[in-house]
Design an enzyme around this catalytic site. Structure first.
Site, short mmCIF file in Angstrom:
data_model
loop_
_atom_site.label_atom_id
_atom_site.label_comp_id
_atom_site.label_asym_id
_atom_site.label_seq_id
_atom_site.Cartn_x
_atom_site.Cartn_y
_atom_site.Cartn_z
N HIS A 80 0.82 -1.22 0.00
CA HIS A 80 0.00 0.00 0.00
C HIS A 80 0.85 1.26 0.00
O HIS A 80 0.30 2.37 -0.10
CB HIS A 80 -1.02 -0.02 1.14
CG HIS A 80 -0.51 0.37 2.49
ND1 HIS A 80 -0.14 -0.54 3.45
CD2 HIS A 80 -0.32 1.58 3.06
CE1 HIS A 80 0.26 0.10 4.54
NE2 HIS A 80 0.16 1.38 4.33
N ASP A 125 0.00 -7.49 1.58
CA ASP A 125 0.53 -6.13 1.67
C ASP A 125 2.06 -6.13 1.78
O ASP A 125 2.61 -5.79 2.81
CB ASP A 125 -0.12 -5.41 2.87
CG ASP A 125 0.05 -3.90 2.80
OD1 ASP A 125 0.56 -3.40 1.77
OD2 ASP A 125 -0.32 -3.23 3.78
N GLN A 214 0.57 5.96 11.51
CA GLN A 214 0.69 6.46 10.14
C GLN A 214 2.13 6.89 9.85
O GLN A 214 2.72 7.65 10.62
CB GLN A 214 -0.28 7.61 9.89
CG GLN A 214 -1.61 7.16 9.29
CD GLN A 214 -2.32 6.09 10.08
OE1 GLN A 214 -2.33 6.13 11.28
NE2 GLN A 214 -2.92 5.13 9.41
N GLY A 215 2.66 6.41 8.75
CA GLY A 215 4.05 6.71 8.39
C GLY A 215 5.02 5.61 8.76
O GLY A 215 6.16 5.61 8.31
N ASP A 216 4.58 4.68 9.58
CA ASP A 216 5.41 3.51 9.90
C ASP A 216 5.17 2.39 8.89
O ASP A 216 5.94 1.43 8.83
CB ASP A 216 5.09 2.98 11.30
CG ASP A 216 5.54 3.92 12.40
OD1 ASP A 216 6.61 4.55 12.25
OD2 ASP A 216 4.81 4.06 13.40
N SER A 217 4.11 2.51 8.13
CA SER A 217 3.75 1.48 7.16
C SER A 217 4.93 1.06 6.32
O SER A 217 5.74 1.89 5.91
CB SER A 217 2.68 2.00 6.21
OG SER A 217 1.43 1.79 6.77
N1 ARG Z 1 -1.37 2.29 7.21
C1 ARG Z 1 -0.48 3.05 8.04
C2 ARG Z 1 0.57 3.76 7.20
O1 ARG Z 1 0.38 3.93 6.02
C3 ARG Z 1 0.09 2.25 9.16
C4 ARG Z 1 -0.92 2.00 10.17
C5 ARG Z 1 -0.44 1.20 11.30
N2 ARG Z 1 -1.43 1.36 12.31
C6 ARG Z 1 -1.42 0.76 13.49
N3 ARG Z 1 -2.34 1.09 14.34
N4 ARG Z 1 -0.51 -0.13 13.78
O2 ARG Z 1 1.54 4.29 7.69
#
Ligand code: ARG
Length: 270
Positions: A80, A125, A214-217
């Site tokens: 993603h 993913d 967000q941003g750790d993905s």
């Molecule tokens: N989708 C998020 C990203 O793009 C990562 C989300 C992780 N969330 C969590 N609650 N562990 O950075």
């Protein structure tokens, strides 16, 4: 519904990163989170600063994601975080530093992206980014090739938000989270069947407080193997908000995809 919210957060992160372009200061990025929940944590969420050199394989990607150095030319990240498979020279990877603004940072442009075949936003993913030239002097992160390490305590790390809706970080943060079984993670109190048990592995505390955000993905979730070496068991994928009670982080289960990852990497020459 939950997934929609997460994808929205991701889209915001991607848009913000796109606005920043290949800026040398991704620390300024401020992707929006879902922003509609409680923020139950201290100051990854609930983490502390990683030491320089502690996790040499950690990669920051210019679209606002994390990654792990799989080989000298290949970064393993989340599907993603990238677009479709093919030539892609638009991504900048920053490596070798905990401080993204450090003059010691190593940067590389991408030259190819491989996104998991059949990826459609649910499961699968994972993706590979090939760097235009090899990185030397940094340890890579081996992937788990069996389910042997898919339990226990995991380390998470990243430059993403330190709280839900918070800004991206200049310094790498780390934390530890316990494994959560598919049965528990899919229970009515948690994700109520939304987790794809084969593709995904959950980690976090029922009480919340510690999580990726967000941003750790795309960044790795890892632990030590029987010899005490780091092994990657997960890829940061999604969650409902960050660090909320009864909402563990959901990670791509690397062991399930290890053969596909390995052959894709080989096909990319690395
Ligand atoms: N989708 C998020 C990203 O793009 C990562 C989300 C992780 N969330 C969590 N609650 N562990 O950075």
């Amino acid at each position: 519904m939950v997934r929609w919210r997460i994808l929205w957060g991701t889209a915001m992160a991607v848009l913000t990163a796109a606005a920043l372009g290949a800026s040398a200061s991704p620390a300024a990025a401020a992707p929006g989170g879902s922003g509609d929940g409680v923020v139950p944590s201290t100051n990854v969420v609930g983490g502390t600063r990683a030491a320089q050199g502690e996790f040499p394989f950690m990669v920051r990607l210019s679209m606002g994601c994390g990654g792990a150095l799989y080989s000298s030319t290949i970064v393993l990240t989340a599907a993603h975080c990238v677009g479709r498979t093919g030539t892609n020279t638009s991504i900048t990877a920053t490596l070798g530093v905990v401080d993204l603004n450090s003059s010691s940072r190593i940067t590389r442009k991408s030259n190819y992206v491989y996104r998991a075949p059949g990826y459609n936003g649910a499961g699968k993913d994972w993706a590979l980014i090939r760097l235009a030239s090899p990185v030397t002097g940094l340890a890579t992160l081996p992937i788990a090739t069996s389910t042997a390490y898919d339990s226990g305590t995991f380390t998470i790390a990243g430059w993403g938000a330190a709280r839900e809706g918070g800004s991206q970080q200049r310094y790498l943060l780390k934390a530890q989270v316990p494994f959560v079984s598919d049965a528990t993670c899919n229970s009515a109190a948690m994700y109520n069947g939304e987790v794809i048990a084969t593709d995904e592995i959950c980690a976090g505390y029922a009480a919340g407080g510690v999580d990726t955000c967000q941003g750790d993905s795309g960044g790795p979730m890892f632990r030590t193997d029987s010899a005490g070496a780091w092994v990657q068991v997960g890829i940061v994928s999604w969650g409902d908000g960050c660090a909320r009670r009864n909402r563990p982080g959901v990670y791509t289960q690397v062991s399930y995809f290890s053969s596909a990852i390995r052959s894709a990497a080989a096909s990319l020459g690395g």
